[in-house]
Design a protein around this motif. Structure first.
Motif, mmCIF file in Angstrom:
data_model
loop_
_atom_site.group_PDB
_atom_site.id
_atom_site.type_symbol
_atom_site.label_atom_id
_atom_site.label_comp_id
_atom_site.label_asym_id
_atom_site.label_seq_id
_atom_site.Cartn_x
_atom_site.Cartn_y
_atom_site.Cartn_z
ATOM 1 N N THR A 219 0.870 -1.168 0.000
ATOM 2 C CA THR A 219 0.000 0.000 0.000
ATOM 3 C C THR A 219 0.908 1.220 0.000
ATOM 4 O OG1 THR A 219 -0.094 0.037 2.406
ATOM 5 C CG2 THR A 219 -1.859 -1.127 1.267
ATOM 6 N N ARG A 252 -5.191 -5.131 -0.048
ATOM 7 C CA ARG A 252 -5.532 -4.517 -1.324
ATOM 8 C C ARG A 252 -4.526 -3.413 -1.628
ATOM 9 N NH1 ARG A 252 -10.351 -1.651 -2.041
ATOM 10 N NH2 ARG A 252 -10.271 -1.176 0.189
ATOM 11 N N VAL A 254 -3.848 -0.156 -2.234
ATOM 12 C CA VAL A 254 -4.555 1.124 -2.155
ATOM 13 C C VAL A 254 -3.611 2.253 -1.758
ATOM 14 C CG1 VAL A 254 -6.836 0.208 -1.567
ATOM 15 C CG2 VAL A 254 -5.140 0.610 0.242
ATOM 16 N N SER A 270 -8.212 3.554 -4.727
ATOM 17 C CA SER A 270 -7.472 2.364 -5.098
ATOM 18 C C SER A 270 -6.302 2.844 -5.952
ATOM 19 C CB SER A 270 -8.363 1.401 -5.877
ATOM 20 O OG SER A 270 -8.682 1.970 -7.110
#
Ligand code: ADP
Ligand code: ZN
Ligand code: MG
Length: 485
Positions: A219, A252, A254, A270
């Motif tokens: 991230t 994720r 992001v 995102s």
């Protein structure tokens, strides 16, 4: 919530930092507008930095030279023929609709920043350093007052310094940033004021099981406005990712915004990919070619770097590592220390007094070494008065404070105020004899074995001489007298 130390028993953090440093050039990156902070909004703009149709950008030579200095200082390979590219995206503070940056042909590749971490030297390799322009600044009004945009910052030159994913802990990240800031300051190419936003850092972070060689999904965190903030943001993100993975989930990819007030990160969007930006070479700018002359000039303007100076202070002056680290943390401190030694002070004394008394005086005044009112020659003179035993350490400290508010030398103040210690043996012997005479009972007890009374006699002599007797000479004379010698 799990705590970081238990997480670190199983997970290894992988961190790469992208630092944006505003170059302290006179003018902006591609136009003649002045590069200043804090001017009235939109007072330094022109068709070029506002991106009005038909305006043509021209690369700022000083900015290129500054970036070259940095590249050479960290051992990057300099690309003599690099190119500017347009990074296309929409944002209200970017009137052009694109940012001029460098993409696949950056000015500097590779290199490394040497940091000190857990008592050892370590090199953090760099991916690249490239030139780009800053965007404007949105000013969000309070009470739903709307948002205004100040374009003064539009087109201010930036270097982006990208590290390889080789940083392994939040503390190491902080240490890297501290060193990088120091290098920028030593080279005098950036003001490095995080509050004014001229040094900013985005942090990329992933974790992987200890022993694993593949990287995990990362991230990216933005909006930390202090080195401490970067460290804390990374700590919290490491814990969060570990909880996600431990819970069987997936991280994720992001972009996160660090919220300093709440000490937590919020998802901003995102992650966008490079192709989302539709990079292409900027057709308005000729490729950036670096001449042999420019390179030579940048090379010859290089100064001794922080880690080199740190090592030299340890070997040349015999300083302790911790002291050398602080004394080289700022150019002004290092220069002051060396000047004091040149003026005749012992290096160890100079270090002790600068790190002790001088820095605490500076702190009280919330000033800096640059504004310290006692110049090195006067400072060295004071230190000599102390080492020569003319005044005690305590008196020396008060003399230093007096020196801060006038132009007198230490010797002049000592003379004027009669602060010199009595080290004249005959005067002191008289005082000692008188103290013994005045305290017959204590003398008797001392001579029959109560040696602890020595302190009592020392105190009495000090008192009798108004605190000005040289302790070393007094101790000797007193010992002799008490032993009946
Ligand atoms: P992106 O395409 O997301 O911009 P880059 O490869 O350009 O990613 O790298 C950006 C920064 O992220 C660099 O500082 C790099 O060292 C770091 N980085 C790359 N991969 C990882 C990873 N798996 N974990 C942590 N940091 C990473
Ligand atoms: Zn302009
Ligand atoms: Mg990238």
């Amino acid at each position: 919530m799990s705590d970081l130390s238990t997480v670190l028993e199983r997970w290894e953090p992988v961190i790469g930092l992208e630092v944006h440093a505003q170059l302290s050039t006179k003018t902006k990156m591609f136009c003649g507008c002045r590069n200043v902070y804090g001017a009235p909004p939109n007072s330094h703009t022109c068709p070029t930095c506002l991106g009005l149709p038909g305006a043509l950008p021209v690369a700022n030579e000083q900015a290129v030279n500054y970036a070259l200095k940095l590249g050479l200082a960290v051992g990057s390979e300099i690309t003599t023929f690099s190119r500017f590219a347009r990074k296309n995206y929409f944002y209200p503070d970017l009137t052009k609709g694109y940012q001029i940056s460098q993409y696949d042909e950056p000015l500097c590749s590779g290199g490394a920043v040497t940091i000190r971490w857990e008592g050892a030297s370590r090199e953090i390799p760099l991916t690249r350093i490239h030139l780009e322009e800053d965007a404007g600044k949105s000013i969000h009004g309070e009470n739903g007052d709307g948002t205004k945009v100040d374009f003064n910052r539009c087109g201010v030159p930036l270097v982006e310094i990208v590290s390889e994913p080789e940083i392994r802990s939040p503390g190491e990240a902080k240490s890297y940033l501290t060193r990088l800031k120091q290098i920028l300051e030593y080279l005098e190419i950036c003001d490095c004021n995080m509050e004014e936003g001229n040094l900013r850092c985005d942090a990329n972070i992933s974790i992987r099981p200890k022993g694993e060689t593949e990287f995990g999904v990362k991230t990216e965190m933005k909006n930390m406005n202090s080195f401490r903030g970067v460290e804390r943001g990374l700590m919290s993100e490491i814990v969060r990712q570990a909880e996600v993975l431990d819970g069987g989930g997936e991280v994720r990819q992001v972009t996160l915004l660090w919220n300093e007030a709440e000490q937590k990160a919020e998802v901003m969007r995102s992650k966008e990919e490079a192709h989302d930006y539709r990079y292409f070479p900027d057709p308005d700018l000729v490729p950036l070619s670096v001449s042999e002359d420019a390179l030579e000039q940048a090379r010859s303007s290089l100064v001794e770097l922080p880690d080199e100076r740190e090592k030299r202070f340890i070997t040349q002056y015999g300083l302790k590592e911790d002291d050398a680290v602080i004394l080289t943390s700022e150019t002004s401190l290092a220069v002051y220390f060396e000047a004091t030694v040149t003026e005749g002070a012992e290096a160890s004394d100079a270090a002790k007094w600068i790190l002790g008394e001088a820095l605490s005086m500076i702190k009280e005044e919330e000033g800096s070494m640059d504004s310290f009112p006692v110049a090195p020659d006067r400072f060295a003179g004071l230190l000599r008065s102390v080492t020569d035993g003319i005044v005690s350490v305590a008196t020396g400290k008060s003399v230093l404070r007096k020196m801060a508010s006038n132009d007198l030398t230490a010797a002049e103040i000592i003379e004027e105020e009669g602060l010199a210690q009595l080290s004249d043996e005959s005067a002191l012997s008289d005082a000692v004899a008188k103290v013994l005479e005045d305290n017959p009972d204590e003398l008797e007890r001392y001579r029959s074995g109560k040696k602890a009374l020595f302190g009592f006699f020392m105190g009495a002599v000090m008192k009798a001489t108004g605190g000005k007797s040289d302790p070393k000479v007094t101790r000797q004379l007193l010992t002799d007298a008490l032993e009946g010698k």
